[in-house]
Design a protein around this motif. Structure first.
Motif, mmCIF file in Angstrom:
data_model
loop_
_atom_site.group_PDB
_atom_site.id
_atom_site.type_symbol
_atom_site.label_atom_id
_atom_site.label_comp_id
_atom_site.label_asym_id
_atom_site.label_seq_id
_atom_site.Cartn_x
_atom_site.Cartn_y
_atom_site.Cartn_z
ATOM 1 N N ASN A 53 -25.293 42.973 46.311
ATOM 2 C CA ASN A 53 -25.095 42.501 44.952
ATOM 3 C C ASN A 53 -24.448 43.615 44.119
ATOM 4 N N ALA A 56 -26.933 43.570 38.319
ATOM 5 C CA ALA A 56 -28.230 42.910 38.489
ATOM 6 C C ALA A 56 -28.965 42.781 37.170
ATOM 7 N N ARG A 61 -28.533 36.731 38.191
ATOM 8 C CA ARG A 61 -28.441 37.608 39.357
ATOM 9 C C ARG A 61 -29.818 37.796 39.997
ATOM 10 N N ILE A 62 -30.854 37.888 39.175
ATOM 11 C CA ILE A 62 -32.205 38.016 39.719
ATOM 12 C C ILE A 62 -32.545 36.807 40.580
ATOM 13 N N ILE A 65 -30.784 36.797 43.929
ATOM 14 C CA ILE A 65 -31.475 37.641 44.906
ATOM 15 C C ILE A 65 -32.706 36.920 45.440
ATOM 16 N N GLN A 66 -33.470 36.305 44.553
ATOM 17 C CA GLN A 66 -34.666 35.579 44.984
ATOM 18 C C GLN A 66 -34.297 34.411 45.893
ATOM 19 N N SER A 88 -28.456 46.271 45.302
ATOM 20 C CA SER A 88 -27.666 46.050 44.092
ATOM 21 C C SER A 88 -27.062 47.376 43.676
ATOM 22 N N GLN A 96 -19.978 49.621 45.410
ATOM 23 C CA GLN A 96 -20.153 48.413 46.208
ATOM 24 C C GLN A 96 -19.376 48.518 47.524
ATOM 25 N N SER A 288 -26.145 31.898 46.621
ATOM 26 C CA SER A 288 -26.367 33.078 47.456
ATOM 27 C C SER A 288 -26.925 32.672 48.808
ATOM 28 N N PRO A 357 -37.193 40.481 43.011
ATOM 29 C CA PRO A 357 -35.764 40.683 42.768
ATOM 30 C C PRO A 357 -35.294 42.091 43.103
ATOM 31 N N GLU A 358 -36.171 42.895 43.665
ATOM 32 C CA GLU A 358 -35.823 44.282 43.956
ATOM 33 C C GLU A 358 -35.053 44.395 45.270
ATOM 34 N N ASP A 359 -34.397 45.541 45.451
ATOM 35 C CA ASP A 359 -33.732 45.820 46.721
ATOM 36 C C ASP A 359 -34.748 45.830 47.851
#
Length: 360
Positions: A53, A56, A61-62, A65-66, A88, A96, A288, A357-359
């Motif tokens: 990603n 974020a 965006r959260i 990811i979820q 992210s 990126q 996603s 939603p974290e890496d």
């Protein structure tokens, strides 16, 4: 290496039009008009897949990811995955690209991503191709025809919102506010072009544009400033962060006008409560998961359209109903675009909200 469906690489990309008969699960991976078909040699699983990603910093965006994590957690998908990683990198194109290169070097089979800059990836595509890593960008797609890309038609999404408000106004307006997204993104560019394709044909119309960064707080501030400077508007078209646009208009005592807004839960709650005419249409963050579905299909050797256009989740203001297309008991930031039924069963709110939603 890519298995070409017609002659050389150039012929496959520019001359082979994808049709539903040519491609895998066309009910899900619907070809955009005029797109080509791409396939690769099949590879045995289970697979190592990464989602890289960029930005974020908003609720969309959260939830993207979820959604990716929820897809990977479903038993049928988990059985095909050896390793799934999410990172992210912010709004830094170089960061990126470096992250994608690291996953290529680590032997990952496929990488999905939301591009920070749509024009910077040609060298990465070549490196991935040499290494046998499949790239599947989505949402903010690339200016290339060499990889499969997952999206909704951003121009159609913008045009839908603009056309809806103009229909509500009987085709006539003197001043409309356009709340754009994050500058430099292909998504922002194409949505704006879609809106302008409708609005630029309205005789005598003044279009006031502000940059909302797809963020509720930013949108509220820039709309408040626009109201203070320009007075009242006949309608508003907003890419995302539309709750901020509505809140700013309410705080300024602005009359209710037609609006083309996003699909966040709080936006639909406000739209229904305030009886705002128009349409709620979204770029569903669950795409996603469709990108991951596409990556696995390509790894398994299936042919897909080079550009996939998913249906645009939308609901007219008159059809809003609690518990059906918005959820009063869920967070206002929750996005109602929880899946695409033609691809897989939409995620439940519990599935999504249970994912970090974290890496990872």
């Amino acid at each position: 290496m890519r298995t070409l469906l017609a002659g050389t690489a150039l012929a496959a990309i520019t001359a082979t039009a994808a049709t539903a008969e040519d491609t895998h699960r066309a009910e899900c991976f619907a070809p955009a008009p005029g797109t080509s078909t791409i396939s690769y040699d099949a590879k045995d699983g289970p697979y190592k897949i990464a989602f890289v990603n960029g930005f974020a910093g908003n609720d969309w965006r959260i939830q993207a990811i979820q959604s990716a994590k929820a897809w990977a957690a479903r038993a049928d998908n988990a059985a095909k995955i050896d390793e799934f990683t999410v990172v992210s990198v912010g709004n830094d194109s170089a960061a990126q690209i470096a992250a994608i290169d690291n996953f290529i070097a680590a032997g990952y089979d496929a990488i999905t991503f939301i591009a920070v800059n749509p024009t910077a990836f040609e060298p990465v595509i070549r490196r991935a191709d040499r290494a046998g890593t499949i790239l599947v960008p989505f949402d903010n797609v690339l200016d290339t025809d060499k990889v499969v890309q997952i999206n909704e038609s951003q121009m159609a999404l913008g045009a839908l919102k603009a056309q809806t408000v103009m229909d509500e106004l009987g085709g006539e307006a003197s001043k409309i506010l356009m709340v754009n997204g994050l500058p430099g993104n292909a998504t922002d560019r194409d949505r704006r072009l879609g809106m302008m394709s409708v609005l630029e044909n309205v005789e005598g119309l003044e279009i006031v544009e502000v940059v909302g960064n797809w963020d509720t707080g930013t949108s509220q501030k820039v709309v408040a400033d626009a109201l203070a400077t320009h007075g009242q508007f006949d309608a508003v078209v907003s890419q995302h962060g539309s709750a901020g646009s509505i809140n700013a208009m309410q705080a300024a005592g602005h009359p209710i006008v037609p609006m083309g807004v996003d699909g966040e839960n709080g936006v639909r709650i406000l739209m229904d409560e305030l009886d705002i005419p128009g349409v709620s249409a979204s770029q569903a963050p669950a795409m996603s998961a469709v990108a991951l579905e596409a990556a696995v299909a390509l790894l398994e050797g299936h042919a897909l359209p080079q550009t996939v256009y998913l249906p645009i989740p939308q609901v007219a203001a008159a059809d809003l109903a609690p518990g059906v297309n918005y959820f009063p008991d869920l967070p206002k930031s929750f996005n109602t675009g929880t899946g695409f039924e033609d691809c897989f069963a939409p995620f439940t709110p519990e599935e999504l909200l249970g994912q970090s939603p974290e890496d990872s």
